[in-house]
Design an enzyme around this catalytic site. Sequence first.
Site, short mmCIF file in Angstrom:
data_model
loop_
_atom_site.label_atom_id
_atom_site.label_comp_id
_atom_site.label_asym_id
_atom_site.label_seq_id
_atom_site.Cartn_x
_atom_site.Cartn_y
_atom_site.Cartn_z
N CYS A 1 0.24 -1.48 -0.18
CA CYS A 1 1.13 -0.28 -0.88
C CYS A 1 2.63 -1.00 -0.85
O CYS A 1 2.97 -1.83 0.29
CB CYS A 1 1.48 0.89 -0.54
N CYS B 1 7.47 -3.91 9.94
CA CYS B 1 6.22 -3.49 10.74
C CYS B 1 6.42 -3.67 12.22
O CYS B 1 7.38 -4.44 12.66
CB CYS B 1 5.12 -4.25 10.09
N CYS C 1 -0.82 1.00 4.62
CA CYS C 1 -0.17 1.87 3.53
C CYS C 1 0.58 2.79 4.09
O CYS C 1 0.52 2.99 5.41
CB CYS C 1 -1.22 2.43 2.75
#
Length: 180
Positions: free
Chosen positions: A93, A101, A17
Amino acid sequence: MSDVNSSGHIYNVLFLCTGNSARSLMAESILTRDGGGRFRAFSAGSQPKGEVNPLTLATLHSLDYPTGDLRSKNWNEFAVADAPVMDFVFTVCDGAAGETCPVWPGQPMTAHWGIEDPAAVEGTGIEQEAAFARTFRYLKNRIAAFAALPIRSLDTMTLGAKLNEIGRSEGATQPRRDVA
């Protein structure tokens, strides 16, 4: 009573998140307790708040879920060479789902399990507590469905489809996509 699969492999699962103060930490705690010894749960954020939301702790305490090892941390901790190799990475989220990422060692299976941020709810204390309780319920349901999967017997494509289906269960949000 450990229900480790026949190979003895314990799956590493990372919940992501943006702030790592509520949803991802709840998911870490739920899987730690409810995973039947088959999983090692972790959580992190792209821009961690540096502290666990007090209502996260209160919610978990009230339901007798572990909080002792919970801390808000950066996802880069899990992208370094000596980090645990993840088998699964779930974004909980929409912000984290839309971010670039890090490259996770081991090429884990990924899915988006977006849920509204309970920490963003404004209102009375009761309304805020209700938002955290609702988030807990949605995460617990997803994690129960995940933990019940016969992971070893599913091919990669089927497993990926099941993980995505779990992410579309009750309470699901849709990741924001930038429109060009």
